[in-house]
Enzyme design. Structure first.
Site, PDB file in Angstrom:
ATOM      1  N   ILE A   1      -7.132  11.108  12.749  1.00  0.00           N
ATOM      2  CA  ILE A   1      -7.556  10.003  13.617  1.00  0.00           C
ATOM      3  C   ILE A   1      -7.484   8.781  12.710  1.00  0.00           C
ATOM      4  CG2 ILE A   1      -9.418   8.941  14.942  1.00  0.00           C
ATOM      5  CD1 ILE A   1     -10.413  11.728  15.649  1.00  0.00           C
ATOM      6  N   PRO A   2      -6.455   7.946  12.869  1.00  0.00           N
ATOM      7  CA  PRO A   2      -6.120   6.945  11.857  1.00  0.00           C
ATOM      8  C   PRO A   2      -7.018   5.703  11.836  1.00  0.00           C
ATOM      9  CG  PRO A   2      -4.615   6.784  13.689  1.00  0.00           C
ATOM     10  CD  PRO A   2      -5.497   7.968  13.974  1.00  0.00           C
ATOM     11  N   CYS A   3      -8.272   5.898  11.476  1.00  0.00           N
ATOM     12  CA  CYS A   3      -9.199   4.768  11.396  1.00  0.00           C
ATOM     13  C   CYS A   3      -8.798   3.796  10.284  1.00  0.00           C
ATOM     14  CB  CYS A   3     -10.630   5.255  11.226  1.00  0.00           C
ATOM     15  SG  CYS A   3     -10.906   6.275   9.769  1.00  0.00           S
ATOM     16  N   HIS A   4      -7.993   4.266   9.332  1.00  0.00           N
ATOM     17  CA  HIS A   4      -7.528   3.375   8.268  1.00  0.00           C
ATOM     18  C   HIS A   4      -6.584   2.287   8.807  1.00  0.00           C
ATOM     19  CE1 HIS A   4      -4.518   6.597   8.531  1.00  0.00           C
ATOM     20  NE2 HIS A   4      -3.645   5.686   8.158  1.00  0.00           N
TER      21      HIS A   4
END
Length: 156
Positions: free
Chosen positions: A121-124
């Site tokens: 889950i690409p929160c970056h």
């Protein structure tokens, strides 16, 4: 089989957790001495393999069964994060608007910080409206590394 697998990554020691046949967590962990608590399975192996491919620039989309618990708001934020294409970024305000809660920018930031599945889950990929990187649970250097990695391989 429930368990976990700890490995060294370019951003530090990561732990992949499995529960009831789903990847339930990916997080930064304390260090190599935690490795004695490792439990292996085909699913953990596949998750480790896919993360390795991501770090090498050959995987842009993950194909794993995922399960993450959170409030309906957090679930909405995490779902929206999946819509951010590899190599691109969105602001916290963009995410808030996309889920129909434009005044909830701070809550989006809190949902990002509570993301149980780092990288997948690409929160970056979420940055400040000004273009500054913003926070990241693994630290600013790790966030920059991930964004630079994706920028380098996004045209491939």
């Amino acid at each position: 089989m429930d368990g976990g697998y700890i490995f060294e990554s370019p951003i530090g020691m990561l732990e992949i957790r499995e529960k009831n046949g789903y990847i339930s967590g990916i997080s930064l962990c304390g260090g190599a001495d935690n490795a004695r608590h490792v439990c292996r399975s085909d699913l953990l192996y596949e998750a480790h393999k896919q993360l390795g491919e991501y770090f090498c620039g050959t995987r842009k989309i993950f194909d794993l069964p995922l399960s993450c618990e959170g409030t309906p708001f957090r679930q909405a934020v995490w779902k929206e994060l999946h819509n951010i294409p590899y190599g691109e970024t969105r602001s916290y305000a963009d995410i808030a608007a996309a889920i129909g809660k434009p005044s909830s920018v701070r809550a989006v930031g809190q949902a990002n910080a509570a993301n149980p599945l780092l990288i997948i889950i690409p929160c970056h990929r979420v940055i400040r409206k000004s273009g500054a990187d913003g926070g990241y649970v693994c630290g600013a250097e790790a966030k920059r590394l991930l964004l630079e990695l994706e920028k380098r391989y996004s045209a491939c």
